[in-house]
Design an enzyme around this catalytic site. Structure first.
Site, PDB file in Angstrom:
ATOM      1  N   ASP A  40      -4.576   1.231  -2.172  1.00  0.00           N
ATOM      2  CA  ASP A  40      -5.146  -0.078  -1.838  1.00  0.00           C
ATOM      3  C   ASP A  40      -5.265  -0.931  -3.097  1.00  0.00           C
ATOM      4  O   ASP A  40      -4.949  -2.122  -3.093  1.00  0.00           O
ATOM      5  CB  ASP A  40      -6.553   0.086  -1.231  1.00  0.00           C
ATOM      6  CG  ASP A  40      -6.504   0.458   0.247  1.00  0.00           C
ATOM      7  OD1 ASP A  40      -5.410   0.380   0.840  1.00  0.00           O
ATOM      8  OD2 ASP A  40      -7.563   0.818   0.793  1.00  0.00           O
ATOM      9  N   HIS A  73       1.486   4.356  -2.965  1.00  0.00           N
ATOM     10  CA  HIS A  73       1.468   5.825  -2.921  1.00  0.00           C
ATOM     11  C   HIS A  73       2.602   6.405  -3.769  1.00  0.00           C
ATOM     12  O   HIS A  73       2.428   7.400  -4.465  1.00  0.00           O
ATOM     13  CB  HIS A  73       1.620   6.318  -1.481  1.00  0.00           C
ATOM     14  CG  HIS A  73       0.346   6.240  -0.679  1.00  0.00           C
ATOM     15  ND1 HIS A  73      -0.839   6.781  -1.120  1.00  0.00           N
ATOM     16  CD2 HIS A  73       0.082   5.693   0.533  1.00  0.00           C
ATOM     17  CE1 HIS A  73      -1.786   6.574  -0.205  1.00  0.00           C
ATOM     18  NE2 HIS A  73      -1.247   5.902   0.800  1.00  0.00           N
ATOM     19  N   HIS A 132       0.833  -1.198   0.000  1.00  0.00           N
ATOM     20  CA  HIS A 132       0.000   0.000   0.000  1.00  0.00           C
ATOM     21  C   HIS A 132       0.877   1.262   0.000  1.00  0.00           C
ATOM     22  O   HIS A 132       0.656   2.186  -0.787  1.00  0.00           O
ATOM     23  CB  HIS A 132      -0.930  -0.031   1.225  1.00  0.00           C
ATOM     24  CG  HIS A 132      -1.660   1.247   1.454  1.00  0.00           C
ATOM     25  ND1 HIS A 132      -2.948   1.454   1.015  1.00  0.00           N
ATOM     26  CD2 HIS A 132      -1.284   2.403   2.058  1.00  0.00           C
ATOM     27  CE1 HIS A 132      -3.333   2.676   1.345  1.00  0.00           C
ATOM     28  NE2 HIS A 132      -2.342   3.269   1.993  1.00  0.00           N
ATOM     29  N   GLU A 133       1.879   1.271   0.877  1.00  0.00           N
ATOM     30  CA  GLU A 133       2.760   2.446   0.950  1.00  0.00           C
ATOM     31  C   GLU A 133       3.520   2.647  -0.357  1.00  0.00           C
ATOM     32  O   GLU A 133       3.685   3.766  -0.824  1.00  0.00           O
ATOM     33  CB  GLU A 133       3.747   2.308   2.123  1.00  0.00           C
ATOM     34  CG  GLU A 133       3.113   2.237   3.500  1.00  0.00           C
ATOM     35  CD  GLU A 133       2.263   3.458   3.827  1.00  0.00           C
ATOM     36  OE1 GLU A 133       2.564   4.561   3.335  1.00  0.00           O
ATOM     37  OE2 GLU A 133       1.267   3.303   4.558  1.00  0.00           O
TER      38      GLU A 133
END
Ligand SMILES: [Zn+2]
Length: 411
Positions: free
Chosen positions: A356, A278, A274-275
């Site tokens: 996500d 980004h 998820h990170e």
């Protein structure tokens, strides 16, 4: 009452009332029954506790907000801003020093006044719900370090802004803008090495199953991972999290020790995915560009209002000054900031869905992403059913149930 005073007063009162209304809506939205999706991570006792936590925090927020409003209004209408100005002016220092001391005293006053609330929040509320690990010594040290950092980082920046407005003429706002952007980039760049270690210990993640799983994943999505660190989040709280710091070549991921403790390897990889999402979707870069533009607009407006006599009359000032103008402009700017924050939250929630989605599409089992989100909510006693209006105004992340739904649609 002049127009500036009217705008600022109306903003303070309306945001106070809006907070109360949305808080009530939010409390009313608490559902008695545990949502089906959470049967495996909550039992009825834990669910009840999570709702109690939301209630307690909301009530506490109401008390803090009311107290803050009363203190602000009392200080304002008793002429506190002018009284302090006269004291500092009497020392007959250079105007930049006068400004630094004036704003420094206001910041210090604010810190002292909010201290009992912060003590209560940490040592009574967080303690009661089993989160608190902060010792009084850590608490005091944090406070001192925070003030010290504010002094050595914020002080020179503020001195620079004041100096530009005193000496640089019409283009002062442009110089302030450029200087602030450079300042922020430098601070972000050095934060992982120089600032964050002041507060936490970062240990490189040891060799083993987790490390190789993370490295394999990073390789599979072609993400150059410089460092994987474990942060001793348990020093202050049992709550867990993960985040990236730094940028450019100085990027590193930090996993809270509490997160590692409560999640399986594949769940941890999904958090990391998820990170990385980004970064892959350039969210960090976009946010940075937005905040740089925002700063430019703010400094431009500041340069316009800084010299308006009416703004100083609104606060009963005998003298106009750049430093007091900074404070008053900050208050005048709040309505714009409030509206802007709604758009920033919409943008941020959209980014969360995208990250996500990226994670769900690139990890082996999207189910582990869902499980990690559920663990995170349970460990942090998050509110599972926030009111949509509350979410719209305040949430930077979509509510966890909506995130799960979106992930399940991808998978
Ligand atoms: Zn995120």
């Amino acid at each position: 009452m002049n127009i500036y005073a009217a705008i600022i007063l109306a903003t303070l009162l309306s945001s106070y009332v809006l907070n109360i209304i949305t808080d009530i809506l939010n409390l009313k939205a608490l559902r008695k029954d545990l949502p089906d999706e959470f049967q495996d991570v909550y039992d009825s006792e834990k669910y009840r506790k999570s709702q109690e936590y939301t209630r307690t925090k909301t009530k506490f927020g109401f008390i803090t907000g009311t107290f803050g409003l009363i203190v602000t209004l009392a200080f304002w209408f008793s002429g506190g801003f002018n009284y302090l100005d006269q004291i500092v002016r009497n020392w007959q220092l250079h105007p930049i020093w006068t400004g630094l001391i004036y704003i420094g005293i206001l910041v210090l006053l604010k810190t002292i006044i909010s201290l009992p609330f912060s003590v209560y929040s940490t040592f009574v509320i967080e303690e009661k719900y089993g989160f608190n690990k902060t010792t009084p010594a850590t608490f005091i040290l944090d406070l001192i370090k925070g003030l010290f950092l504010g002094l050595i980082l914020g002080g020179p920046l503020l001195a620079g802004v004041l100096a530009f407005f005193y000496y640089a003429g019409d283009l002062a706002w442009v110089y302030c803008w450029i200087a602030t952007v450079i300042f922020i980039l430098i601070v972000q760049y050095v934060a992982p090495n120089w600032i964050m270690p002041l507060f936490n210990k970062f240990t490189p993640l040891e060799e083993g199953e987790l490390r190789s799983a993370i490295e394999d994943y990073a390789k599979s999505v072609k993400f150059p991972l410089k460092g994987i660190f474990v942060m001793d989040g348990s020093k202050r709280s049992t709550k867990s999290n993960a985040f990236f710091t730094g940028f450019g070549k100085n990027k590193r991921i930090a996993l809270f020790d509490t997160l590692i403790e409560n999640n399986s390897v594949s769940e941890l990889v999904s958090v990391l995915a998820h990170e990385i999402g980004h970064y892959k979707k350039k969210h960090n870069l976009k946010s940075m560009i937005i905040s740089i533009l925002h700063m430019g607009i703010m400094f431009y407006l500041l340069s316009i209002f800084l010299t308006h006599q009416g703004l100083f009359d609104a606060f009963y000032m005998d003298h106009t000054s750049i430093y007091a103008g900074l404070i008053f402009f900050g208050m005048l700017y709040t309505p714009i900031e409030m509206i802007l924050s709604i758009f920033l939250n919409i943008f941020s929630r959209k980014n969360e869905y995208e990250a996500d989605r990226f994670a769900a599409e690139t990890i082996e089992d999207p189910g582990s992403m869902v499980k990690a989100l559920k663990n995170l909510s349970a460990d942090n006693l998050s509110n599972l059913t926030p009111h949509p209006v509350y979410v719209f105004l305040n949430y930077s992340h979509p509510p966890v149930l909506q995130r799960i739904k979106a992930i399940n649609e991808v998978a």
